[in-house]
Design a protein around this motif. Structure first.
Motif, PDB file in Angstrom:
ATOM      1  N   GLY A 156       0.889  -1.199   0.077  1.00 44.52           N
ATOM      2  CA  GLY A 156      -0.112  -0.028  -0.066  1.00 44.52           C
ATOM      3  C   GLY A 156       0.784   1.184   0.195  1.00 44.52           C
ATOM      4  N   PRO A 157      -0.038   2.394   0.364  1.00 40.86           N
ATOM      5  CA  PRO A 157      -1.295   2.642   0.384  1.00 40.86           C
ATOM      6  C   PRO A 157      -2.134   2.574  -0.145  1.00 40.86           C
ATOM      7  CG  PRO A 157      -0.055   4.827   1.265  1.00 40.86           C
ATOM      8  CD  PRO A 157       0.723   3.742   0.351  1.00 40.86           C
ATOM      9  N   ALA A 158      -3.025   1.337   0.044  1.00 44.75           N
ATOM     10  CA  ALA A 158      -3.990   0.939  -0.326  1.00 44.75           C
ATOM     11  C   ALA A 158      -5.452   1.098  -0.114  1.00 44.75           C
ATOM     12  CB  ALA A 158      -3.806  -0.583  -1.020  1.00 44.75           C
ATOM     13  N   THR A 159      -6.970   1.376  -1.002  1.00 43.87           N
ATOM     14  CA  THR A 159      -7.949   1.320  -0.166  1.00 43.87           C
ATOM     15  C   THR A 159      -8.771   0.312  -0.881  1.00 43.87           C
ATOM     16  OG1 THR A 159      -8.853   3.569  -0.888  1.00 43.87           O
ATOM     17  CG2 THR A 159     -10.581   2.193  -0.912  1.00 43.87           C
ATOM     18  N   GLU A 160      -8.773  -0.542   0.067  1.00 43.66           N
ATOM     19  CA  GLU A 160      -9.435  -1.632   0.008  1.00 43.66           C
ATOM     20  C   GLU A 160     -10.554  -2.154  -0.605  1.00 43.66           C
ATOM     21  OE1 GLU A 160      -7.279  -4.082   0.176  1.00 43.66           O
ATOM     22  OE2 GLU A 160      -5.730  -3.254   1.360  1.00 43.66           O
ATOM     23  N   PRO A 161     -11.232  -3.624  -1.202  1.00 44.11           N
ATOM     24  CA  PRO A 161     -12.537  -3.292  -2.150  1.00 44.11           C
ATOM     25  C   PRO A 161     -13.546  -3.263  -0.353  1.00 44.11           C
ATOM     26  CG  PRO A 161     -11.156  -5.615  -2.610  1.00 44.11           C
ATOM     27  CD  PRO A 161     -10.011  -4.335  -1.411  1.00 44.11           C
ATOM     28  N   ARG A 211      -8.719   1.991   4.199  1.00 43.61           N
ATOM     29  CA  ARG A 211      -7.681   2.828   3.622  1.00 43.61           C
ATOM     30  C   ARG A 211      -6.250   2.164   4.021  1.00 43.61           C
ATOM     31  NH1 ARG A 211      -4.740   8.133   3.184  1.00 43.61           N
ATOM     32  NH2 ARG A 211      -3.545   7.457   0.885  1.00 43.61           N
ATOM     33  N   ARG A 212      -5.139   1.524   3.950  1.00 44.20           N
ATOM     34  CA  ARG A 212      -4.494   1.059   5.125  1.00 44.20           C
ATOM     35  C   ARG A 212      -3.132   0.604   3.814  1.00 44.20           C
ATOM     36  NH1 ARG A 212      -5.292  -5.584   5.597  1.00 44.20           N
ATOM     37  NH2 ARG A 212      -5.284  -5.698   3.620  1.00 44.20           N
ATOM     38  N   PHE A 213      -1.661   0.712   4.921  1.00 43.94           N
ATOM     39  CA  PHE A 213      -0.367   0.008   4.488  1.00 43.94           C
ATOM     40  C   PHE A 213       0.111  -0.620   5.523  1.00 43.94           C
ATOM     41  CE2 PHE A 213       0.338   4.115   6.792  1.00 43.94           C
ATOM     42  CZ  PHE A 213       1.567   3.575   7.704  1.00 43.94           C
ATOM     43  N   PHE A 214       0.663  -1.704   4.945  1.00 44.27           N
ATOM     44  CA  PHE A 214       1.863  -2.447   6.405  1.00 44.27           C
ATOM     45  C   PHE A 214       3.138  -1.987   6.141  1.00 44.27           C
ATOM     46  CE2 PHE A 214      -0.788  -6.609   5.030  1.00 44.27           C
ATOM     47  CZ  PHE A 214      -1.666  -6.092   5.818  1.00 44.27           C
ATOM     48  N   PHE A 215       3.319  -1.910   7.187  1.00 48.88           N
ATOM     49  CA  PHE A 215       5.027  -1.937   6.720  1.00 48.88           C
ATOM     50  C   PHE A 215       6.004  -2.481   8.469  1.00 48.88           C
ATOM     51  CE2 PHE A 215       3.386   0.559  11.230  1.00 48.88           C
ATOM     52  CZ  PHE A 215       4.390   0.240  11.795  1.00 48.88           C
ATOM     53  N   ARG A 216       7.564  -3.129   8.080  1.00 48.62           N
ATOM     54  CA  ARG A 216       7.659  -3.977   8.859  1.00 48.62           C
ATOM     55  C   ARG A 216       8.183  -2.995   9.623  1.00 48.62           C
ATOM     56  NH1 ARG A 216       6.859  -8.967   8.922  1.00 48.62           N
ATOM     57  NH2 ARG A 216       6.103  -9.983   6.378  1.00 48.62           N
ATOM     58  N   ASP A 217       8.830  -3.227  10.936  1.00 53.45           N
ATOM     59  CA  ASP A 217       9.150  -2.853  11.742  1.00 53.45           C
ATOM     60  C   ASP A 217      10.583  -3.285  12.041  1.00 53.45           C
ATOM     61  OD1 ASP A 217       9.351  -4.664  14.198  1.00 53.45           O
ATOM     62  OD2 ASP A 217       7.801  -3.965  15.070  1.00 53.45           O
ATOM     63  N   PRO A 218      11.345  -1.698  13.260  1.00 54.48           N
ATOM     64  CA  PRO A 218      13.089  -2.419  13.232  1.00 54.48           C
ATOM     65  C   PRO A 218      13.187  -3.947  13.266  1.00 54.48           C
ATOM     66  CG  PRO A 218      12.682  -0.144  13.614  1.00 54.48           C
ATOM     67  CD  PRO A 218      11.220  -1.238  13.814  1.00 54.48           C
ATOM     68  N   ALA A 219      12.156  -4.752  13.921  1.00 55.44           N
ATOM     69  CA  ALA A 219      12.470  -6.044  14.751  1.00 55.44           C
ATOM     70  C   ALA A 219      11.555  -6.790  13.769  1.00 55.44           C
ATOM     71  CB  ALA A 219      11.591  -6.425  16.282  1.00 55.44           C
ATOM     72  N   GLY A 220      11.549  -6.477  12.674  1.00 54.35           N
ATOM     73  CA  GLY A 220      10.553  -7.733  11.451  1.00 54.35           C
ATOM     74  C   GLY A 220       9.377  -7.807  12.117  1.00 54.35           C
ATOM     75  N   ASN A 221       8.293  -7.533  12.217  1.00 49.64           N
ATOM     76  CA  ASN A 221       7.331  -7.865  13.221  1.00 49.64           C
ATOM     77  C   ASN A 221       6.168  -6.585  11.583  1.00 49.64           C
ATOM     78  OD1 ASN A 221       6.716  -8.776  15.755  1.00 49.64           O
ATOM     79  ND2 ASN A 221       8.037  -6.672  15.760  1.00 49.64           N
ATOM     80  N   LEU A 222       5.429  -7.366  11.220  1.00 50.10           N
ATOM     81  CA  LEU A 222       4.107  -7.404   9.820  1.00 50.10           C
ATOM     82  C   LEU A 222       3.373  -6.112  10.513  1.00 50.10           C
ATOM     83  CD1 LEU A 222       3.716  -6.613   7.304  1.00 50.10           C
ATOM     84  CD2 LEU A 222       2.564  -9.127   7.422  1.00 50.10           C
ATOM     85  N   VAL A 223       2.897  -4.437  10.252  1.00 49.13           N
ATOM     86  CA  VAL A 223       2.094  -3.795  10.909  1.00 49.13           C
ATOM     87  C   VAL A 223       1.292  -3.431  10.071  1.00 49.13           C
ATOM     88  CG1 VAL A 223       1.596  -2.374  12.696  1.00 49.13           C
ATOM     89  CG2 VAL A 223       3.594  -3.765  12.854  1.00 49.13           C
ATOM     90  N   ASN A 224       0.219  -3.089  10.544  1.00 50.65           N
ATOM     91  CA  ASN A 224      -0.901  -3.293  10.080  1.00 50.65           C
ATOM     92  C   ASN A 224      -1.686  -1.613   9.969  1.00 50.65           C
ATOM     93  OD1 ASN A 224      -3.638  -2.861   7.546  1.00 50.65           O
ATOM     94  ND2 ASN A 224      -4.596  -3.341   9.200  1.00 50.65           N
TER      95      ASN A 224
END
Length: 115
Positions: free
Chosen positions: A89-94, A98-111
């Motif tokens: 993303g950022p993406a507007t979902e069906p 509206r959202r995006f994902f990132f990986r934090d410095p420890a590798g966790n996937l965050v929405n």
């Protein structure tokens, strides 16, 4: 019985370094630090939610946590400025979010979702 809170625990080899990242990006307070765990908070009224899922939606990996924000674009900029990688993303979902994902410095996937 009434649930009064649900807390997310993010795995981190260096809890204080990860806490610093989240304080910077999301302007959170650090009321408690024991070295092996750091509590981050923000005074607010929130509803309690617990989601169960097999994927993150739109065919994505399931994030470990979702964070609602009032300004998605500013938050994305803060995440990038802090050196984290936006991986979706950022993406507007069906379904309208509206959202995006990132990986934090420890590798966790965050929405991160526009709430």
């Amino acid at each position: 019985m009434v649930v009064t809170r649900i807390v997310a625990n993010l795995n981190a080899p260096d809890p204080m370094a990860l806490a610093k990242f989240y304080r910077l990006v999301f302007d959170l307070d650090l009321p408690f630090d024991m070295g092996w765990i750091a509590f981050l908070s923000r005074e607010s009224t929130q509803k309690i939610e617990l989601h169960t899922a097999s994927q993150g939606g739109s065919g994505t990996e399931l994030p470990v946590i979702s964070i609602g924000v009032d300004d998605l674009d500013a938050t994305e900029a803060a995440v990038r400025d802090a050196g984290a990688e936006v991986v979706y993303g950022p993406a507007t979902e069906p379904w309208g979010l509206r959202r995006f994902f990132f990986r934090d410095p420890a590798g966790n996937l965050v929405n991160v979702v526009d709430s």
